[in-house]
Motif scaffolding. Structure first.
Motif, mmCIF file in Angstrom:
data_model
loop_
_atom_site.group_PDB
_atom_site.id
_atom_site.type_symbol
_atom_site.label_atom_id
_atom_site.label_comp_id
_atom_site.label_asym_id
_atom_site.label_seq_id
_atom_site.Cartn_x
_atom_site.Cartn_y
_atom_site.Cartn_z
ATOM 1 N N MET A 79 0.833 -1.202 0.000
ATOM 2 C CA MET A 79 0.000 0.000 0.000
ATOM 3 C C MET A 79 0.870 1.256 0.000
ATOM 4 O O MET A 79 2.051 1.199 0.340
ATOM 5 C CB MET A 79 -0.897 0.037 1.235
ATOM 6 N N VAL A 80 0.248 2.367 -0.353
ATOM 7 C CA VAL A 80 0.938 3.649 -0.232
ATOM 8 C C VAL A 80 0.133 4.567 0.694
ATOM 9 O O VAL A 80 0.510 4.817 1.819
ATOM 10 C CB VAL A 80 1.169 4.330 -1.597
ATOM 11 N N ASP A 81 -1.017 5.042 0.218
ATOM 12 C CA ASP A 81 -1.787 6.008 1.009
ATOM 13 C C ASP A 81 -2.740 5.331 1.985
ATOM 14 O O ASP A 81 -2.989 5.851 3.064
ATOM 15 C CB ASP A 81 -2.576 6.927 0.085
ATOM 16 N N GLY A 82 -3.348 4.221 1.580
ATOM 17 C CA GLY A 82 -4.319 3.557 2.443
ATOM 18 C C GLY A 82 -5.681 4.221 2.453
ATOM 19 O O GLY A 82 -6.520 3.934 3.314
ATOM 20 N N GLY A 121 -7.483 4.790 -0.683
ATOM 21 C CA GLY A 121 -8.167 4.606 -1.968
ATOM 22 C C GLY A 121 -7.742 5.599 -3.034
ATOM 23 O O GLY A 121 -8.440 5.802 -4.020
ATOM 24 N N MET A 122 -6.577 6.199 -2.867
ATOM 25 C CA MET A 122 -6.190 7.269 -3.761
ATOM 26 C C MET A 122 -5.175 6.839 -4.825
ATOM 27 O O MET A 122 -5.001 7.529 -5.812
ATOM 28 C CB MET A 122 -5.706 8.390 -2.849
ATOM 29 N N CYS A 123 -4.538 5.665 -4.632
ATOM 30 C CA CYS A 123 -3.474 5.320 -5.582
ATOM 31 C C CYS A 123 -3.706 4.022 -6.341
ATOM 32 O O CYS A 123 -3.168 3.848 -7.421
ATOM 33 C CB CYS A 123 -2.132 5.281 -4.872
ATOM 34 N N GLY A 124 -4.454 3.094 -5.782
ATOM 35 C CA GLY A 124 -4.700 1.840 -6.489
ATOM 36 C C GLY A 124 -3.582 0.825 -6.370
ATOM 37 O O GLY A 124 -3.630 -0.239 -6.984
ATOM 38 N N CYS A 125 -2.590 1.117 -5.556
ATOM 39 C CA CYS A 125 -1.464 0.207 -5.364
ATOM 40 C C CYS A 125 -1.933 -1.120 -4.775
ATOM 41 O O CYS A 125 -1.410 -2.173 -5.090
ATOM 42 C CB CYS A 125 -0.487 0.872 -4.391
ATOM 43 N N CYS A 126 -2.950 -1.067 -3.929
ATOM 44 C CA CYS A 126 -3.392 -2.230 -3.165
ATOM 45 C C CYS A 126 -4.435 -3.036 -3.914
ATOM 46 O O CYS A 126 -5.158 -3.808 -3.312
ATOM 47 C CB CYS A 126 -3.996 -1.736 -1.858
ATOM 48 N N PHE A 128 -9.976 -2.246 -4.109
ATOM 49 C CA PHE A 128 -8.863 -1.640 -3.383
ATOM 50 C C PHE A 128 -8.906 -2.184 -1.950
ATOM 51 O O PHE A 128 -9.832 -1.876 -1.200
ATOM 52 C CB PHE A 128 -8.995 -0.115 -3.346
ATOM 53 N N CYS A 140 -7.418 -1.375 0.653
ATOM 54 C CA CYS A 140 -7.335 -0.411 1.755
ATOM 55 C C CYS A 140 -8.679 0.214 2.099
ATOM 56 O O CYS A 140 -8.859 0.712 3.205
ATOM 57 C CB CYS A 140 -6.308 0.671 1.455
HETATM 58 S S1 FES Z 1 -3.114 1.921 -0.827
HETATM 59 FE FE1 FES Z 1 -3.501 3.473 -2.284
HETATM 60 S S2 FES Z 1 -5.473 2.922 -2.920
HETATM 61 FE FE2 FES Z 1 -5.116 1.453 -1.418
#
Ligand code: FES
Ligand code: FAD
Ligand code: SF4
Lengths: 277, 466
Positions: free
Chosen positions: A215-218, A220-225, A235, A237
Motif C-alpha cells: 500500500m501507499v496512502d491507504g 483509496g487514492m493510488c490503487g497500489c493495493c 482496493f 485499503c
Molecule cells: S493503498 Fe492506495 S489505494 Fe489502497
C-alpha cells in the motif's frame, strides 16, 4: 506524538509488539482495521493491522514480523521513541455477527490480526474454535490470548515440535468433517490462505480472509493495493482488507507482493551493513 | 508603442534538455532582475486590460507589471498577494496560454507578455530578499474553522480566514501538507521547498496544520462540529485513480499516475535507497493520457533512467489537455508521442510483470458531448508495443471516503460534492466545499478561486449566520 509505550519481543526476537500512543486512532478503531506507520523522514509507509486497541489509555498495539528494512527499522526503535507518522484507523471493520460454530485459523503473525476478531466473535456468543500454527514451536505467538479468546484451541507446528505435527489446514479439515461450521476466518501467509480457501470451498463453508497487499496512502487514492475479487478489481485499503476468500485471486496477490523483491533485498542488505558498522 | 514592439519576449533561461532529463532539479531557472524589467517594459499598460479578464482570480496584472518595471519588486508582490496567495506556485503551473497570456492584446500579433514568468519572478524575489513580514491580522473572533485537505483550495481558505481573526485547523490525510502540489507535481516543475514555505507562512500566521488525519476515518465531519468547530471547508481534491478496465491491468509495473507520482514525489523514491520507498524503474516506458499528469509521469520516468518513453493518447494533438509548456518540455527531453492510439490489453511475463501492450489505432469521428471529435477504433489495426513500465494517467474521480461518511451532503452523479458556484455552500449547514472535489480535476488557480469565494462566504456566516 506516536510514542512507543510498551515493547516486547516474541518468537525469539523475530516478531515484535509495540503499544503506541495514538489517542485519535484508538478512539475510533474497530477489529480488522489497520494503520499505516512511517518511522522517520526517509521511511516507507507500512500498513499493519491492529492487534489491539485501548481507547481509555489512547493506545494501539501492533505486532509485526521482521521481514525487511522497514520492519528491521521498527524493531530497532525502543520504548520512549516515537514513530513520525501513524495514520488510521483505515479499512473497513470486520463484520461480526452471531452464527453458531465458527473456526478462526491463524498462521505466523496472522494470529495477531486474528486475535481481536476471535475475541469479538466469542463475545457475540458464537462457539469459537481456534487453530493457530507456526513453522516451529519458538515461532508461535499469542497462544495464551487465543486460548482465552476461544472455546477450543488447536495448535500446529510444521516440524512437529509442538502440538499437531502438520499444517493448520489438516486440523481444519478434521473440524469441518465433524462440525457444522458456519464461518471460517483465515489469516496468515498468502499460501496458507489460498490452501485454506480451497479446502473450505470443498465444504462450501463461507470463509473470510484478511489481505496484506503493498500500500501507499491507504485511503483509496493510488490503487497500489488492488486485488481481484470475484473477477473485479477492489482496493484492499478501503474495500477490505477482509474479503470473501473464495473470490480472491491469491496468485495475483502473491505476484504483486513480490513487486519490489530486488529493491527490498538491496535496502535490507544496506540497512544491516549500517547496523553492524 | 514602437518601443514595445522592439523588445522581444524575454526567453526564460532553462536547464539544457540533455542534462535535465536525468536530474530532478527545476527546469526553468527564473528571470534575472534585468530580464524581468525588460519583459515588464513590453506591457502596454492597456486602459481596458483583457489579461485580467483571463485570470480566474483577477490579479491586477498591469499594475504589478508596472511595479516590476519600476524596480519596486516588493510592492509588485504585494499587489499580486491582494488577489493570489500562492504566486510562486501559480507562476509555475498555471495554463497561462489559455488564461491571462492568451487574452493579452500582444498575443493578437505576436508573443504575449510573459505574465507567468513575471509573477514567478516577483514571488521568488520576495522569497530571496523579502523580510518575511506578516500581514496584519484582525482581532480574534473566537470562531473555529476546520479545513479538510491541504491542497491549494484548502490553503487559500486557511490563509484568508486566519487573517480575518478566525482560528483555523487544517486536517490532512497524508503525512505532509500541500495536496497535489506535493504528492503530484514533480520537484523539477515545482520545488517542494516552495510549497513548504507557503505552508510555513500560514503556520506563522497561526493556522494549525494536523497531518495524518483522514476525515471519514480518524474523525467524521459531524464530529468536527461536536468538537466545537463552527464551519467546515472540504477541499479534498479528486483523489480516486481511474483505470482502463482492460485485461492485464494488475500486472507488476502498471501504475496509476497517482501511485507513480506519489512514490516519486511525496515518498522521494527517486532517492531510493537513501529513502526507503521503492519504484519500478522502467527502461521502456508507456504513459497513457496526455494531460499535465501524463507529462509529469513521462518526464519522471525519463529522469529515473528510461531509454525510451512514449505517451500514448487516443485523440489527436489538438486535444491534448496539458499546458503548452509541458508538452514542449517533454518533447525537448525526447519523449515520443503516439497519438490516436488506444490500449486493448496488457501482456505479462511468467513473473507477472508487464512486457507488452496491445493497442489499436483510432480515428476521429463525429463530435461528442464535449464538442471534441470522438475517437473511434480502426478495425483490424491492432499492434503490440513492448514496455516494462506503464503509467495510467487518464484522469481522476471523486474519492468517497469523506462524502460517504457525511450525512446530508448532496453529490452529483459522479460523486462530486454539489456546491453553490458563487459561495461554495453545500447542502449541509455549516459545510462548504471547493476545488477538485466539486469540479473534478481542474487547475490550481480554479481551486484557489473556489477557496477564495468560500472563505468570503464562511466569514459572512461566522459574522451574520447561514
Ligand atoms: S493503498 Fe492506495 S489505494 Fe489502497
Ligand atoms: C500530476 C498533476 C499535475 C498537475 N499539474 C497542474 C498544472 O500544471 N497546473 C494546474 O493548474 N493544475 C495542475 N494539476 C491540477 C491541480 O493540481 C489540481 O486541480 C489542484 O491541486 C486541486 O486542488 P485542491 O485543493 O482541490 O485538491 P488537492 O490538491 O488534490 O488537495 C487535496 C488534499 O486533501 C487531502 N485529502 C483527501 N481526502 C482527505 C480526507 N478524507 N481527509 C483529510 N484530507 C484529505 C489530500 O491528501 C490532499 O492533500 C495537476 C494535477 C496533478 C495530479
Ligand atoms: S493585456 Fe497584455 S499588454 Fe495589456 S495590460 Fe495585460 S499584460 Fe499588459
Amino acid at each position: 506524538m506516536f510514542e512507543i509505550l510498551r515493547r516486547e519481543e516474541m518468537a525469539g526476537g523475530t516478531v515484535v509488539l509495540n503499544e503506541i500512543s495514538a489517542p485519535l486512532i484508538a478512539r475510533k478503531a474497530k477489529p480488522g482495521q489497520f494503520v499505516i506507520l512511517k518511522a522517520n523522514e526517509t521511511g516507507e509507509r507500512i500498513p499493519l493491522t491492529m492487534a489491539d486497541t485501548d481507547p481509555t489509555k489512547g493506545t494501539i498495539t501492533i505486532i509485526y514480523q521482521v521481514v525487511g528494512k522497514s520492519t528491521a527499522l521498527f524493531k530497532s526503535m525502543q520504548r520512549g521513541e516515537q514513530f513520525q507518522d501513524v495514520i488510521g484507523p483505515l479499512g473497513s471493520p470486520t463484520h461480526l455477527e452471531k452464527l453458531g460454530t465458527v473456526v478462526c485459523v491463524g498462521g505466523g503473525t496472522g494470529v495477531a490480526v486474528l486475535h481481536p476478531i476471535t475475541r469479538g466473535l466469542k463475545d457475540l456468543g458464537n462457539h469459537v474454535i481456534a487453530v493457530i500454527g507456526a513453522r516451529t514451536k519458538d515461532l508461535l505467538i499469542l497462544e495464551d490470548k487465543m486460548k482465552a479468546a476461544s472455546h477450543e484451541l488447536h495448535v500446529c507446528t510444521d516440524d512437529g515440535s509442538y502440538g499437531h505435527h502438520g499444517f493448520v489446514t489438516e486440523v481444519l479439515k478434521q473440524i469441518l468433517e465433524e462440525k457444522d461450521v458456519k464461518l471460517v476466518v483465515g489469516i496468515g501467509p498468502v499460501p496458507m490462505m489460498k490452501f485454506l480457501c480451497k479446502l473450505t470451498a470443498e465444504y462450501k463453508v463461507k470463509t473470510m480472509v484478511s489481505l496484506n497487499p503493498i500500500m501507499v496512502d491507504g485511503t483509496g487514492m493510488c490503487g497500489c493495493c488492488r486485488v481481484t475479487v470475484g473477477g473485479e478489481t477492489k482496493f484492499a485499503c478501503v474495500d477490505g482488507p477482509e474479503f470473501d476468500g473464495h473470490q480472491v485471486d491469491f496468485d495475483e496477490l502473491m505476484q504483486r507482493l513480490s513487486s519490489y523483491k530486488e529493491e527490498e533485498a538491496l535496502a535490507y542488505e544496506q540497512h544491516t551493513c549500517q547496523c553492524q558498522a | 508603442m514602437a518601443k514595445a514592439e522592439k523588445i522581444p519576449r524575454q526567453p526564460m533561461p532553462e536547464q539544457d534538455p540533455q542534462v535535465r532529463k536525468r536530474n530532478f532539479d527545476e527546469v526553468p531557472l527564473g528571470y534575472t532582475e534585468e530580464q524581468a524589467v525588460k519583459e515588464a517594459e513590453r506591457c502596454l499598460q492597456c486602459k481596458k486590460p483583457s489579461c485580467i479578464e483571463g485570470c480566474p482570480v483577477s490579479v491586477e496584472i498591469p499594475a504589478f507589471i508596472k511595479l516590476i518595471r519600476e524596480g519596486e519588486f516588493t510592492k509588485a508582490i504585494h499587489k499580486i498577494w491582494e488577489r493570489n496567495s500562492l504566486p510562486a506556485v501559480c507562476g509555475r503551473v498555471c495554463p497561462q496560454e489559455i488564461q491571462c497570456e492568451g487574452r493579452c492584446i500582444l498575443a493578437k500579433k505576436g508573443d504575449p507578455v510573459a505574465i507567468g514568468n513575471l509573477e514567478r519572478f516577483a514571488a521568488d524575489w520576495e522569497r530571496a530578499h523579502g523580510k518575511g513580514e506578516l500581514p496584519p491580522k484582525a482581532e480574534p473572533t473566537g470562531k473555529r474553522v476546520a479545513v479538510v485537505g491541504s491542497g491549494p483550495s484548502g490553503l487559500t481558505v486557511a490563509g484568508d480566514l486566519v487573517l480575518k481573526g478566525h482560528h483555523v485547523t487544517v486536517f490532512e490525510a497524508f503525512h505532509k501538507p500541500g495536496g497535489v502540489l506535493v504528492y503530484g507535481i514533480p520537484e523539477f516543475r515545482l520545488p517542494k521547498e516552495i510549497v513548504f514555505q507557503e505552508v510555513n507562512f500560514l503556520e506563522r500566521l497561526g493556522v494549525e496544520v494536523q497531518c495524518n488525519v483522514v476525515v471519514g476515518r480518524t474523525v467524521i465531519v459531524d464530529e468536527l462540529f461536536e468538537e466545537g468547530y463552527d464551519a467546515v471547508y472540504v477541499g479534498v481534491g479528486a483523489g480516486l485513480p481511474r483505470f482502463l478496465n482492460v485485461p492485464g491491468e494488475n500486472l507488476i509495473g502498471i501504475y496509476s499516475a497517482n501511485e507513480y507520482l506519489t512514490r516519486a514525489n511525496l515518498m522521494k523514491a527517486y532517492l531510493f535507497p537513501e529513502y526507503d520507498t521503492p519504484i519500478v524503474k522502467g527502461k521502456d516506458v508507456v504513459v497513457l493520457g496526455a494531460g499535465n499528469v501524463a507529462m509529469d509521469s513521462a518526464r519522471t520516468a525519463m529522469r529515473l533512467g528510461a531509454d525510451r518513453v512514449r505517451i500514448v493518447y487516443r485523440r489527436s494533438r489538438e486535444e491534448m489537455p496539458a499546458r503548452a509548456a509541458e508538452i514542449h518540455h517533454a518533447e525537448e527531453e525526447g519523449i515520443e508521442f503516439f497519438l490516436l492510439t488506444n490500449p486493448k490489453r496488457f501482456i505479462g511475463d511468467d513473473q507477472g510483470r508487464v512486457k507488452a501492450m496491445e493497442c489499436i489505432r483510432m480515428e476521429l469521428g463525429e463530435p461528442d458531448e464535449s464538442g471534441r471529435r470522438r475517437p473511434v477504433p480502426v478495425e483490424g489495426s491492432e499492434f503490440t508495443m513492448e514496455c516494462d513500465l506503464v503509467v495510467i494517467a487518464v484522469g481522476a474521480g471523486a474519492n468517497p471516503l469523506l462524502t460517504q461518511t457525511t450525512e446530508g451532503l448532496a453529490l452529483n452523479k459522479w460523486g462530486y460534492i454539489v456546491a453553490d458556484p458563487e459561495t461554495g455552500k453545500t447542502t449541509k449547514k455549516g459545510v462548504w466545499a471547493g476545488g477538485d472535489i466539486v469540479t473534478g480535476q481542474a487547475t490550481v488557480i480554479l481551486a484557489m478561486g473556489a477557496g477564495r469565494k468560500a472563505s468570503d462566504s464562511i466569514h459572512k456566516y461566522l459574522t451574520w449566520g447561514w
